[in-house]
Design an enzyme around this catalytic site. Structure first.
Site, short mmCIF file in Angstrom:
data_model
loop_
_atom_site.label_atom_id
_atom_site.label_comp_id
_atom_site.label_asym_id
_atom_site.label_seq_id
_atom_site.Cartn_x
_atom_site.Cartn_y
_atom_site.Cartn_z
N LYS A 84 0.84 -1.20 0.00
CA LYS A 84 0.00 0.00 0.00
C LYS A 84 0.87 1.25 0.00
O LYS A 84 0.63 2.19 -0.76
CB LYS A 84 -0.92 0.01 1.23
CG LYS A 84 -2.10 -0.95 1.08
CD LYS A 84 -2.84 -1.20 2.38
CE LYS A 84 -3.90 -2.28 2.15
NZ LYS A 84 -4.57 -2.72 3.36
N GLN A 126 -5.25 -1.33 9.48
CA GLN A 126 -5.02 -2.64 8.85
C GLN A 126 -5.63 -3.75 9.72
O GLN A 126 -5.34 -3.87 10.90
CB GLN A 126 -3.51 -2.87 8.67
CG GLN A 126 -3.14 -4.16 7.98
CD GLN A 126 -3.59 -4.22 6.53
OE1 GLN A 126 -3.52 -3.25 5.79
NE2 GLN A 126 -4.07 -5.39 6.11
N ASP A 171 -11.33 3.11 4.20
CA ASP A 171 -11.89 1.81 3.83
C ASP A 171 -13.42 1.81 3.79
O ASP A 171 -14.02 0.79 3.48
CB ASP A 171 -11.42 0.77 4.86
CG ASP A 171 -10.57 -0.30 4.23
OD1 ASP A 171 -10.55 -0.38 3.00
OD2 ASP A 171 -9.93 -1.06 4.98
#
Ligand code: NAD
Length: 283
Positions: free
Chosen positions: A52, A96, A119
């Site tokens: 990422k 994460q 997200d």
């Protein structure tokens, strides 16, 4: 069978995002900023985070990597998130997952400012999606929609079956298909006669998290099969679908690897840009 090449779609999309990041930098004299928070030492998570961070650099997003020890207390993780919420160079925050078992993902996620939720997993952003007014949506289902769009596969009026009802894949996937006028059935672990359902579907999105779970007998010859599953077996990577059986048996399908996987990070980059643009425009 048409191979739905997620790697190719992802590369194409990243070129577009690179241009968008350049315009952002020119307009606001700074780069969009993504903070990635990782707790613990899960090797797979560290690989994802490294990928990422690298992807951000490549397209012109500034990424800040916060690594906390595995035994970090929940209050400390929340404190970091709260600081990032008020940091004006941070446009988007990614927590994460999975977290070490003493931490509660839902509790920590609820502290992310929904306007910085990379997200799309906060209740506010989920709610907006379910209300049909999405702001940012979870990256993996968003990536599936992007693959379908790239290959001009319309979902409008189509009979779609989504297998799985998780917060990060199945539920938002079903909502995105509905938003695009599909007729959607969500199947899950208690669903009966799954193969009958999938055999009637025009499009099947498989996110059951079960290696090599479905094969040619589960789809009709005009089906589009999207495999979200990803599993590391001794024999290598595989999905939820036995891809090798599908040749000449279905209309189109995504492989694993090289299907949905590459899209997830690309959609994270797009979500970061969406949030950065919205926040910068507000001043
Ligand atoms: P999950 O375990 O949270 O959810 C699995 C879902 O499948 C559940 O809702 C369950 O009800 C359903 N299910 C289980 N067995 C079933 C059965 N026999 N019939 C019908 N439904 C069944 O998993 P998840 O987080 O949604 O992820 C699903 C898969 O996608 C995993 O393999 C995961 O590794 C993969 N994944 C890939 C990406 C990517 O970037 N490619 C991202 C996220 C998840």
């Amino acid at each position: 069978m048409l191979l739905l090449n997620g790697k190719k779609v992802s590369e194409h999309k990243r070129e577009e995002l690179k241009k968008r990041a350049k315009v952002f930098k020119k307009t606001y004299e700074r780069e969009p900023g993504l903070a990635v928070v990782i707790v613990g030492d899960d090797p797979a998570s560290h690989v994802y985070v490294r990928n990422k961070v690298k992807a951000c650099e490549e397209i012109g997003i500034r990424s800040l990597h916060h690594h906390l020890m595995a035994d970090t207390k929940e209050e400390k993780v929340i404190e970091l998130i709260t600081n990032l919420n008020s940091n004006k160079d941070t446009d988007a925050i990614l927590l994460q997952l999975p977290l070490p078992s003493h931490l509660h993902a839902e509790t920590i996620l609820s502290h992310i400012n929904p306007k910085k939720d990379a997200d799309g997993l906060t209740i506010e952003n989920m709610g907006l999606l379910f209300a049909g007014r999405p702001r940012v949506v979870p990256c993996t289902p968003k990536g599936v929609m992007e693959i379908l769009k790239f290959y001009e596969i319309s979902v409008s009026g189509k009979n779609c079956v989504v297998i799985g009802r998780s917060q990060i894949v199945g539920r938002p996937m079903a909502q995105l298909l509905l938003l695009n006028d599909a007729t959607v059935t969500t199947a899950h672990s208690k669903t009966k006669n799954l193969s009958t359902l999938t055999n009637q579907a025009d499009i099947v999105v498989v996110a059951a998290g079960k290696p090599n779970f479905l094969g040619a007998d589960d789809f009709n010859k005009n089906a589009v099969v999207i495999d979200v599953g990803i599993h590391r077996l001794a024999s290598g990577l595989c999905g939820d679908v036995r891809f090798s059986e599908l040749k000449s048996k279905v209309k189109a399908a995504t492989p694993v690897p090289g299907g949905v996987g590459p899209m997830t990070i690309t959609m994270l980059l797009e979500n970061t840009l969406i949030l950065a643009e919205a926040s910068a425009a507000q001043g």
